[in-house]
Design a protein around this motif. Structure first.
Motif, short mmCIF file in Angstrom:
data_model
loop_
_atom_site.label_atom_id
_atom_site.label_comp_id
_atom_site.label_asym_id
_atom_site.label_seq_id
_atom_site.Cartn_x
_atom_site.Cartn_y
_atom_site.Cartn_z
N THR A 1 0.80 -1.22 0.00
CA THR A 1 0.00 0.00 0.00
C THR A 1 0.84 1.27 0.00
O THR A 1 0.53 2.22 -0.72
N LYS A 2 1.91 1.30 0.79
CA LYS A 2 2.75 2.51 0.85
C LYS A 2 3.36 2.81 -0.51
O LYS A 2 3.37 3.95 -0.96
N LEU A 3 3.87 1.78 -1.18
CA LEU A 3 4.46 1.98 -2.51
C LEU A 3 3.40 2.43 -3.51
O LEU A 3 3.65 3.33 -4.31
N MET A 4 2.23 1.80 -3.45
CA MET A 4 1.15 2.18 -4.37
C MET A 4 0.82 3.66 -4.20
O MET A 4 0.72 4.39 -5.18
N HIS A 5 0.66 4.09 -2.95
CA HIS A 5 0.35 5.50 -2.69
C HIS A 5 1.48 6.41 -3.15
O HIS A 5 1.23 7.48 -3.71
N GLN A 6 2.71 5.99 -2.93
CA GLN A 6 3.88 6.79 -3.34
C GLN A 6 3.87 7.00 -4.86
O GLN A 6 4.03 8.13 -5.33
N TYR A 7 3.68 5.93 -5.61
CA TYR A 7 3.70 6.04 -7.07
C TYR A 7 2.50 6.84 -7.58
O TYR A 7 2.65 7.69 -8.46
N CYS A 8 1.32 6.58 -7.02
CA CYS A 8 0.13 7.33 -7.45
C CYS A 8 0.24 8.81 -7.12
O CYS A 8 -0.10 9.66 -7.94
N THR A 9 0.73 9.12 -5.93
CA THR A 9 0.89 10.51 -5.52
C THR A 9 1.88 11.23 -6.42
O THR A 9 1.66 12.40 -6.78
N THR A 10 2.93 10.54 -6.81
CA THR A 10 3.90 11.14 -7.74
C THR A 10 3.22 11.50 -9.05
O THR A 10 3.39 12.60 -9.57
N ILE A 11 2.43 10.57 -9.58
CA ILE A 11 1.75 10.81 -10.86
C ILE A 11 0.73 11.94 -10.73
O ILE A 11 0.68 12.85 -11.57
N ILE A 12 -0.07 11.90 -9.68
CA ILE A 12 -1.13 12.90 -9.50
C ILE A 12 -0.53 14.29 -9.30
O ILE A 12 -1.13 15.28 -9.71
N GLY A 13 0.66 14.37 -8.73
CA GLY A 13 1.31 15.65 -8.51
C GLY A 13 1.96 16.25 -9.74
O GLY A 13 2.45 17.39 -9.69
N LEU A 14 1.97 15.54 -10.85
CA LEU A 14 2.60 16.04 -12.07
C LEU A 14 1.81 17.20 -12.68
O LEU A 14 0.58 17.24 -12.57
N ASP A 15 2.51 18.08 -13.33
CA ASP A 15 1.90 19.19 -14.06
C ASP A 15 1.64 18.70 -15.48
O ASP A 15 2.44 18.94 -16.39
#
Length: 110
Positions: free
Chosen positions: A72-86
């Motif tokens: 779960t932590k990795l999933m959130h880390q990768y998703c958060t990275t993507i969602i934070g993109l401009d």
């Protein structure tokens, strides 16, 4: 040369991405995540600018794989990275779907 070394790393990252996708197709999710994490480590520092689509594919697939294991932590880390993109929201849809799916599984299990 430095350019040749960077191209080689990108090529190996791409091969690890493909291996991760193949492993996921065989339901070998732990090895798949290993390949995808290696691909992420091999991406150049400026990968979101220089190799956007490859980076998005690797991160999205790693997030999906992590959600299945579940890491779960990795999933959130990768998703958060993507969602934070401009970038346009359509490019982020897979990350949103992965997060929503993981949330629905969590609610169902509680």
């Amino acid at each position: 040369s430095q350019q040749h070394k960077a191209e080689r790393r990108k090529r190996i990252a791409s091969l690890n991405y493909k291996a991760g996708v193949k492993a996921m197709g065989c339901s070998a999710f732990a090895p798949a995540l290993g390949y995808l994490q290696t691909a992420i480590r091999l991406l150049p520092d400026d990968h979101w600018r220089s190799d956007f689509q490859l980076s998005l594919d690797i991160y999205s697939t790693a997030a999906e794989c992590a959600s299945i294991i579940p890491e779960t932590k990795l999933m959130h880390q990768y998703c958060t990275t993507i969602i934070g993109l401009d970038c346009p929201i359509l490019k982020k849809m897979r990350a949103y779907y992965i997060l929503m799916d993981a949330s629905s599984v969590q609610v169902t299990n509680n």
